[in-house]
Design a protein around this motif. Sequence first.
Motif, PDB file in Angstrom:
ATOM      1  N   MET A  63      48.149  36.359  34.447  1.00 35.78           N
ATOM      2  CA  MET A  63      47.135  37.116  33.735  1.00 35.78           C
ATOM      3  C   MET A  63      47.570  38.569  33.649  1.00 35.78           C
ATOM      4  SD  MET A  63      43.085  37.547  34.682  1.00 35.78           S
ATOM      5  CE  MET A  63      42.996  35.792  34.987  1.00 35.78           C
ATOM      6  N   SER A  64      47.292  39.205  32.499  1.00 34.43           N
ATOM      7  CA  SER A  64      47.720  40.582  32.307  1.00 34.43           C
ATOM      8  C   SER A  64      46.910  41.524  33.177  1.00 34.43           C
ATOM      9  CB  SER A  64      47.558  40.971  30.829  1.00 34.43           C
ATOM     10  OG  SER A  64      46.211  40.840  30.424  1.00 34.43           O
ATOM     11  N   THR A  65      47.479  42.705  33.447  1.00 35.73           N
ATOM     12  CA  THR A  65      46.789  43.700  34.260  1.00 35.73           C
ATOM     13  C   THR A  65      45.580  44.234  33.512  1.00 35.73           C
ATOM     14  OG1 THR A  65      48.873  44.338  35.257  1.00 35.73           O
ATOM     15  CG2 THR A  65      47.038  45.899  35.434  1.00 35.73           C
ATOM     16  N   PRO A  66      44.400  44.301  34.139  1.00 39.39           N
ATOM     17  CA  PRO A  66      43.207  44.794  33.449  1.00 39.39           C
ATOM     18  C   PRO A  66      43.415  46.220  32.959  1.00 39.39           C
ATOM     19  CG  PRO A  66      42.634  43.716  35.521  1.00 39.39           C
ATOM     20  CD  PRO A  66      44.114  43.854  35.516  1.00 39.39           C
ATOM     21  N   GLN A  67      42.814  46.487  31.795  1.00 41.82           N
ATOM     22  CA  GLN A  67      42.878  47.824  31.243  1.00 41.82           C
ATOM     23  C   GLN A  67      42.042  48.778  32.086  1.00 41.82           C
ATOM     24  OE1 GLN A  67      41.269  46.109  27.597  1.00 41.82           O
ATOM     25  NE2 GLN A  67      42.989  46.961  26.469  1.00 41.82           N
ATOM     26  N   SER A  68      42.414  50.060  32.046  1.00 39.00           N
ATOM     27  CA  SER A  68      41.611  51.070  32.729  1.00 39.00           C
ATOM     28  C   SER A  68      40.287  51.219  31.993  1.00 39.00           C
ATOM     29  CB  SER A  68      42.378  52.405  32.734  1.00 39.00           C
ATOM     30  OG  SER A  68      41.585  53.432  33.274  1.00 39.00           O
ATOM     31  N   GLN A 119      30.720  44.230  36.097  1.00 35.90           N
ATOM     32  CA  GLN A 119      30.322  42.975  35.470  1.00 35.90           C
ATOM     33  C   GLN A 119      31.180  42.671  34.258  1.00 35.90           C
ATOM     34  OE1 GLN A 119      28.204  40.702  36.709  1.00 35.90           O
ATOM     35  NE2 GLN A 119      28.106  42.076  38.475  1.00 35.90           N
ATOM     36  N   HIS A 120      31.548  43.720  33.510  1.00 31.42           N
ATOM     37  CA  HIS A 120      32.377  43.511  32.320  1.00 31.42           C
ATOM     38  C   HIS A 120      33.766  43.009  32.711  1.00 31.42           C
ATOM     39  CE1 HIS A 120      34.236  45.072  28.368  1.00 31.42           C
ATOM     40  NE2 HIS A 120      33.618  43.930  28.152  1.00 31.42           N
ATOM     41  N   GLU A 155      37.541  38.531  32.945  1.00 32.58           N
ATOM     42  CA  GLU A 155      38.412  37.688  33.764  1.00 32.58           C
ATOM     43  C   GLU A 155      38.033  36.224  33.606  1.00 32.58           C
ATOM     44  OE1 GLU A 155      37.942  39.305  37.652  1.00 32.58           O
ATOM     45  OE2 GLU A 155      39.556  40.790  37.398  1.00 32.58           O
ATOM     46  N   ARG A 156      36.723  35.942  33.606  1.00 33.88           N
ATOM     47  CA  ARG A 156      36.268  34.560  33.413  1.00 33.88           C
ATOM     48  C   ARG A 156      36.665  34.042  32.038  1.00 33.88           C
ATOM     49  NH1 ARG A 156      31.591  36.469  36.199  1.00 33.88           N
ATOM     50  NH2 ARG A 156      30.565  36.850  34.199  1.00 33.88           N
ATOM     51  N   THR A 157      36.543  34.907  31.035  1.00 31.52           N
ATOM     52  CA  THR A 157      36.915  34.524  29.676  1.00 31.52           C
ATOM     53  C   THR A 157      38.401  34.216  29.585  1.00 31.52           C
ATOM     54  OG1 THR A 157      35.149  35.873  28.709  1.00 31.52           O
ATOM     55  CG2 THR A 157      36.978  35.286  27.273  1.00 31.52           C
TER      56      THR A 157
END
Length: 210
Positions: A1-6, A124-125, A130-132
């Motif tokens: 999985m890609s690193t989450p955006q800031s 929450q976002h 992540e769930r998506t």
Amino acid sequence: MSTPQSPLIHLIDDDEAVRASLSLLIGTVGLRVQTWADPQAFMAGFDREGIGAIVLDVRMPGTSGLTVLDTLVAQGVDQPVVMLTGHGTVDMCRRAFKAGAAEFLEKPVHDELLLEALQNGVRQHVKSRERTQIDREARARYAQLSEREREVLGLIVAGLTNKEMGRALGVSPRTVETHRANLFAKLEAESLAQLVRQYAALIDELSAPR
């Protein structure tokens, strides 16, 4: 999985002083802020795929915050929206929550309330995205299965043993074991519990009458 955006907070308010003060406040908890004076410019220019939240003034010239909120929801934007108003009413608050607002705060806004709403919203976002992403990857892996492997997966999720699956499919337990090993590899599942957790809901969804 890609690193989450800031995470990025979009702040839409026609009052320059409000934009300046709230930007400074939000920055104190390490969140990036992009300000917009015009709701139309915001709607045209903001990144819908980004991680973060939206702070939206209710009363603005031209397009009201509630109209913007309705448009965001209609377009499927999933970033949480915190509504701000200096002239709030019960009906306005009710309409905002019914339309999908995450929070409704009155000006002058209490610093801690706004920061708490934004931090909760961002958390929450991130979890929602992540769930998506997990669901998208699971669907892509499921699409790689053969029809027989999908049948075996459904029976595994239903709790059948290899012998029971063999009888149900008219094949030997050894053949079932081969299919089982193949689908575990394709689905990148490390355990039965992980397999059931990730695919039980998907199987129910795909098998539901349409």
